[in-house]
Design a protein around this motif. Structure first.
Motif, PDB file in Angstrom:
ATOM      1  N   VAL A  21      -6.077  -8.145   3.526  1.00  0.00           N
ATOM      2  CA  VAL A  21      -5.828  -6.857   4.166  1.00  0.00           C
ATOM      3  C   VAL A  21      -6.555  -5.776   3.362  1.00  0.00           C
ATOM      4  N   VAL A  22      -7.244  -4.883   4.079  1.00  0.00           N
ATOM      5  CA  VAL A  22      -7.925  -3.745   3.465  1.00  0.00           C
ATOM      6  C   VAL A  22      -7.406  -2.475   4.126  1.00  0.00           C
ATOM      7  N   ALA A  23      -7.149  -1.461   3.329  1.00  0.00           N
ATOM      8  CA  ALA A  23      -6.748  -0.150   3.848  1.00  0.00           C
ATOM      9  C   ALA A  23      -7.628   0.911   3.200  1.00  0.00           C
ATOM     10  N   ILE A  24      -8.255   1.733   4.041  1.00  0.00           N
ATOM     11  CA  ILE A  24      -9.111   2.820   3.580  1.00  0.00           C
ATOM     12  C   ILE A  24      -8.566   4.099   4.199  1.00  0.00           C
ATOM     13  N   GLY A  25      -8.480   5.158   3.426  1.00  0.00           N
ATOM     14  CA  GLY A  25      -7.858   6.400   3.869  1.00  0.00           C
ATOM     15  C   GLY A  25      -8.628   7.176   4.915  1.00  0.00           C
ATOM     16  N   ASP A  26      -9.796   6.686   5.319  1.00  0.00           N
ATOM     17  CA  ASP A  26     -10.621   7.381   6.302  1.00  0.00           C
ATOM     18  C   ASP A  26     -11.387   6.366   7.129  1.00  0.00           C
ATOM     19  N   SER A  27     -11.294   6.461   8.438  1.00  0.00           N
ATOM     20  CA  SER A  27     -12.068   5.553   9.289  1.00  0.00           C
ATOM     21  C   SER A  27     -13.410   6.157   9.674  1.00  0.00           C
ATOM     22  N   ASP A  28     -13.558   7.475   9.555  1.00  0.00           N
ATOM     23  CA  ASP A  28     -14.800   8.138   9.944  1.00  0.00           C
ATOM     24  C   ASP A  28     -15.998   7.726   9.097  1.00  0.00           C
ATOM     25  N   PHE A  29     -15.764   7.247   7.877  1.00  0.00           N
ATOM     26  CA  PHE A  29     -16.897   6.905   7.013  1.00  0.00           C
ATOM     27  C   PHE A  29     -17.800   5.868   7.671  1.00  0.00           C
ATOM     28  N   ALA A  30     -17.257   5.069   8.603  1.00  0.00           N
ATOM     29  CA  ALA A  30     -18.037   4.035   9.274  1.00  0.00           C
ATOM     30  C   ALA A  30     -18.442   4.439  10.692  1.00  0.00           C
ATOM     31  N   SER A  47      -7.325   7.013  -5.609  1.00  0.00           N
ATOM     32  CA  SER A  47      -7.633   5.791  -4.864  1.00  0.00           C
ATOM     33  C   SER A  47      -7.654   6.126  -3.378  1.00  0.00           C
ATOM     34  N   ILE A  48      -8.755   5.786  -2.699  1.00  0.00           N
ATOM     35  CA  ILE A  48      -8.843   6.001  -1.258  1.00  0.00           C
ATOM     36  C   ILE A  48      -9.137   4.703  -0.503  1.00  0.00           C
ATOM     37  N   GLY A  49      -9.159   3.583  -1.224  1.00  0.00           N
ATOM     38  CA  GLY A  49      -9.351   2.281  -0.591  1.00  0.00           C
ATOM     39  C   GLY A  49      -8.790   1.194  -1.470  1.00  0.00           C
ATOM     40  N   ALA A  50      -8.029   0.284  -0.857  1.00  0.00           N
ATOM     41  CA  ALA A  50      -7.428  -0.807  -1.618  1.00  0.00           C
ATOM     42  C   ALA A  50      -7.418  -2.069  -0.769  1.00  0.00           C
ATOM     43  N   ALA A  51      -7.375  -3.206  -1.441  1.00  0.00           N
ATOM     44  CA  ALA A  51      -7.404  -4.498  -0.760  1.00  0.00           C
ATOM     45  C   ALA A  51      -6.422  -5.445  -1.424  1.00  0.00           C
ATOM     46  N   VAL A  52      -5.883  -6.357  -0.634  1.00  0.00           N
ATOM     47  CA  VAL A  52      -4.935  -7.342  -1.145  1.00  0.00           C
ATOM     48  C   VAL A  52      -5.160  -8.660  -0.412  1.00  0.00           C
ATOM     49  N   SER A  53      -4.919  -9.746  -1.103  1.00  0.00           N
ATOM     50  CA  SER A  53      -4.981 -11.063  -0.462  1.00  0.00           C
ATOM     51  C   SER A  53      -3.785 -11.877  -0.922  1.00  0.00           C
ATOM     52  N   ALA A  54      -3.389 -12.825  -0.090  1.00  0.00           N
ATOM     53  CA  ALA A  54      -2.260 -13.682  -0.419  1.00  0.00           C
ATOM     54  C   ALA A  54      -2.458 -15.029   0.251  1.00  0.00           C
ATOM     55  N   ALA A  55      -2.081 -16.073  -0.441  1.00  0.00           N
ATOM     56  CA  ALA A  55      -2.161 -17.416   0.129  1.00  0.00           C
ATOM     57  C   ALA A  55      -1.257 -17.496   1.345  1.00  0.00           C
ATOM     58  N   ALA A 109      -5.262   9.783   0.370  1.00  0.00           N
ATOM     59  CA  ALA A 109      -5.084   8.806  -0.709  1.00  0.00           C
ATOM     60  C   ALA A 109      -4.429   7.549  -0.148  1.00  0.00           C
ATOM     61  N   ILE A 110      -4.914   6.411  -0.587  1.00  0.00           N
ATOM     62  CA  ILE A 110      -4.276   5.139  -0.265  1.00  0.00           C
ATOM     63  C   ILE A 110      -4.563   4.183  -1.409  1.00  0.00           C
ATOM     64  N   GLY A 111      -3.525   3.631  -1.942  1.00  0.00           N
ATOM     65  CA  GLY A 111      -3.680   2.748  -3.088  1.00  0.00           C
ATOM     66  C   GLY A 111      -2.477   1.845  -3.248  1.00  0.00           C
ATOM     67  N   PRO A 112      -2.405   1.177  -4.376  1.00  0.00           N
ATOM     68  CA  PRO A 112      -1.294   0.260  -4.620  1.00  0.00           C
ATOM     69  C   PRO A 112       0.031   0.991  -4.815  1.00  0.00           C
ATOM     70  N   LEU A 113       1.049   0.501  -4.172  1.00  0.00           N
ATOM     71  CA  LEU A 113       2.405   0.981  -4.384  1.00  0.00           C
ATOM     72  C   LEU A 113       2.845   0.512  -5.757  1.00  0.00           C
ATOM     73  N   LYS A 114       3.400   1.403  -6.558  1.00  0.00           N
ATOM     74  CA  LYS A 114       3.832   1.036  -7.906  1.00  0.00           C
ATOM     75  C   LYS A 114       4.792  -0.159  -7.820  1.00  0.00           C
ATOM     76  N   PHE A 119       0.838  -1.198   0.000  1.00  0.00           N
ATOM     77  CA  PHE A 119       0.000   0.000   0.000  1.00  0.00           C
ATOM     78  C   PHE A 119       0.872   1.246   0.000  1.00  0.00           C
ATOM     79  N   GLU A 120       0.415   2.260  -0.722  1.00  0.00           N
ATOM     80  CA  GLU A 120       1.056   3.568  -0.668  1.00  0.00           C
ATOM     81  C   GLU A 120       0.061   4.540  -0.044  1.00  0.00           C
ATOM     82  N   VAL A 121       0.475   5.163   1.055  1.00  0.00           N
ATOM     83  CA  VAL A 121      -0.390   6.084   1.782  1.00  0.00           C
ATOM     84  C   VAL A 121       0.059   7.505   1.482  1.00  0.00           C
TER      85      VAL A 121
END
Length: 166
Positions: free
Chosen positions: A135-144, A103-111, A52-57, A3-5
């Motif tokens: 793993v999920v990362a969202i740039g804001d926790s207040d939305f929930a 991008s303000i939300g991204a998710a990744v999974s791995a075996a 902003a939070i999204g995939p790291l290049k 993730f890139e924050v």
């Protein structure tokens, strides 16, 4: 996890936030990139003071997250946070701010690798399904938070995220 924050606050000049009585510092997502979390989500969601939070290049350690929340093309990652907080006025500065959609939300999974599994079931759960870490990362926790969870799709997005993680 790849993730890139961003060191920014995402602002939205589209005016969609006005539907909820919000200003430009509350970007709204009205459409979503393809992902299991958002596959049946047809509602707008709002994110007060998000970054902003999204995939790291290129990812990291073989992990590359997928964006599942992004703002409109009329938004950007405002790098002058002090100016935003003091005056409330914003303008896009080419070369300094992150151009939208952001991008303000991204998710990744791995075996899960075999050494972390119980010896009798390497790499699988009791039902024979392959184990994975998500793993999920969202740039804001207040939305929930209570103040914003009633915004059209915020509750649905939060519940869909928890469901995908589980």
């Amino acid at each position: 996890w790849g993730f890139e924050v961003g060191n920014n606050v995402v602002v939205d000049a589209s005016g969609l936030g006005q539907i909820f009585g919000a200003d430009a510092a509350t970007p709204v997502a009205a459409s979503y990139p393809t992902h299991p979390i958002t596959e049946r989500l047809n509602l707008m969601t709002a994110y007060p003071m998000t970054r902003a939070i999204g995939p790291l290049k290129g990812g990291a350690n073989g992990h590359t997250p997928d964006t599942f929340i992004q703002t409109s093309s009329r938004s950007w990652g405002e790098s002058d946070i002090d100016g935003l907080m003091k005056s409330g006025e914003v303008k896009f500065d080419e070369g300094k701010d992150l151009k939208g959609p952001v991008s303000i939300g991204a998710a990744v999974s791995a075996a899960v690798s075999a050494p972390t599994q119980a010896p009798e079931q390497p790499g699988a759960d009791q039902n024979g399904k392959k184990s994975e870490t998500r793993v999920v990362a969202i740039g804001d926790s207040d939305f929930a938070a209570n103040a914003y969870v009633s915004v059209q799709g915020n509750r649905d997005l939060f519940m869909n995220t928890i469901g995908w993680l589980a």
